[in-house]
Motif scaffolding. Structure first.
Motif, PDB file in Angstrom:
ATOM      1  N   PRO A   1       0.826  -1.212   0.000  1.00  0.00           N
ATOM      2  CA  PRO A   1       0.000   0.000   0.000  1.00  0.00           C
ATOM      3  C   PRO A   1       0.864   1.267   0.000  1.00  0.00           C
ATOM      4  N   ILE A   2       0.314   2.326  -0.570  1.00  0.00           N
ATOM      5  CA  ILE A   2       0.959   3.640  -0.573  1.00  0.00           C
ATOM      6  C   ILE A   2       0.154   4.515   0.382  1.00  0.00           C
ATOM      7  N   ALA A   3       0.842   5.202   1.274  1.00  0.00           N
ATOM      8  CA  ALA A   3       0.145   6.086   2.208  1.00  0.00           C
ATOM      9  C   ALA A   3       0.786   7.471   2.167  1.00  0.00           C
ATOM     10  N   ILE A   4      -0.048   8.484   2.136  1.00  0.00           N
ATOM     11  CA  ILE A   4       0.421   9.872   2.186  1.00  0.00           C
ATOM     12  C   ILE A   4      -0.465  10.642   3.163  1.00  0.00           C
ATOM     13  N   THR A   5       0.067  11.751   3.653  1.00  0.00           N
ATOM     14  CA  THR A   5      -0.736  12.616   4.518  1.00  0.00           C
ATOM     15  C   THR A   5      -0.674  14.043   3.998  1.00  0.00           C
ATOM     16  N   ASN A   6      -1.714  14.776   4.303  1.00  0.00           N
ATOM     17  CA  ASN A   6      -1.771  16.185   3.957  1.00  0.00           C
ATOM     18  C   ASN A   6      -2.524  16.910   5.061  1.00  0.00           C
TER      19      ASN A   6
ATOM     20  N   GLU B   1     -11.992  19.837   3.112  1.00  0.00           N
ATOM     21  CA  GLU B   1     -11.960  19.865   1.650  1.00  0.00           C
ATOM     22  C   GLU B   1     -10.536  20.085   1.137  1.00  0.00           C
ATOM     23  N   SER B   2      -9.833  21.034   1.736  1.00  0.00           N
ATOM     24  CA  SER B   2      -8.457  21.326   1.318  1.00  0.00           C
ATOM     25  C   SER B   2      -7.521  20.172   1.648  1.00  0.00           C
ATOM     26  N   ALA B   3      -7.720  19.554   2.788  1.00  0.00           N
ATOM     27  CA  ALA B   3      -6.870  18.429   3.187  1.00  0.00           C
ATOM     28  C   ALA B   3      -7.038  17.254   2.226  1.00  0.00           C
ATOM     29  N   VAL B   4      -8.283  16.963   1.856  1.00  0.00           N
ATOM     30  CA  VAL B   4      -8.544  15.850   0.933  1.00  0.00           C
ATOM     31  C   VAL B   4      -8.011  16.174  -0.459  1.00  0.00           C
ATOM     32  N   LYS B   5      -8.234  17.396  -0.941  1.00  0.00           N
ATOM     33  CA  LYS B   5      -7.744  17.772  -2.271  1.00  0.00           C
ATOM     34  C   LYS B   5      -6.226  17.670  -2.354  1.00  0.00           C
ATOM     35  N   GLY B   6      -5.523  18.164  -1.335  1.00  0.00           N
ATOM     36  CA  GLY B   6      -4.069  18.066  -1.318  1.00  0.00           C
ATOM     37  C   GLY B   6      -3.595  16.632  -1.264  1.00  0.00           C
ATOM     38  N   ALA B   7      -4.292  15.802  -0.500  1.00  0.00           N
ATOM     39  CA  ALA B   7      -3.926  14.386  -0.398  1.00  0.00           C
ATOM     40  C   ALA B   7      -4.149  13.673  -1.731  1.00  0.00           C
ATOM     41  N   ILE B   8      -5.233  14.015  -2.421  1.00  0.00           N
ATOM     42  CA  ILE B   8      -5.503  13.411  -3.733  1.00  0.00           C
ATOM     43  C   ILE B   8      -4.379  13.762  -4.709  1.00  0.00           C
TER      44      ILE B   8
END
Length: 104
Positions: A69-74, A80-87
């Motif tokens: 698995p690949i995991a990233i955090t933002n 909304e901004s946190a999810v967009k940056g993570a995407i």
């Protein structure tokens, strides 16, 4: 591709928000659909009920078929901004991994 959204007790994880984020993630990762089996989203408020700068954290974990698995955090001020940056970050990571696989 299965998308699962989890929130901590300090964030409102209502179904409307979950559906909105799921559709954003599915649309952004659509071209990788053949390679991704599951995406898990973990949203949490780092400061609890206190206000703060960049206190919403989004962890995105993408499970690629036959790979680890690949995991990233933002972190951002809003969900909304946190999810967009993570995407954006997870798309770059997946493109990199799949590009390396195709080159071999």
């Amino acid at each position: 591709m299965t998308i699962q959204i989890n929130t901590d007790k300090n964030l409102n994880g209502e179904q409307r928000s979950a559906d909105f984020f799921s559709s954003q993630i599915a649309e952004a990762l659509q071209r990788f659909d053949a390679h991704i089996t599951r995406v898990e989203v973990h949203l949490k408020d780092e400061n609890g009920s206190k206000d703060g700068f960049n206190d919403i954290s989004c962890l995105l974990e993408a499970r690629l078929e036959g790979r680890n698995p690949i995991a990233i955090t933002n972190q951002a001020d809003t969900m909304e901004s946190a999810v967009k940056g993570a995407i954006d970050k997870i798309k770059t990571a997946i493109e990199s991994i799949l590009g390396k696989i195709q080159n071999h």
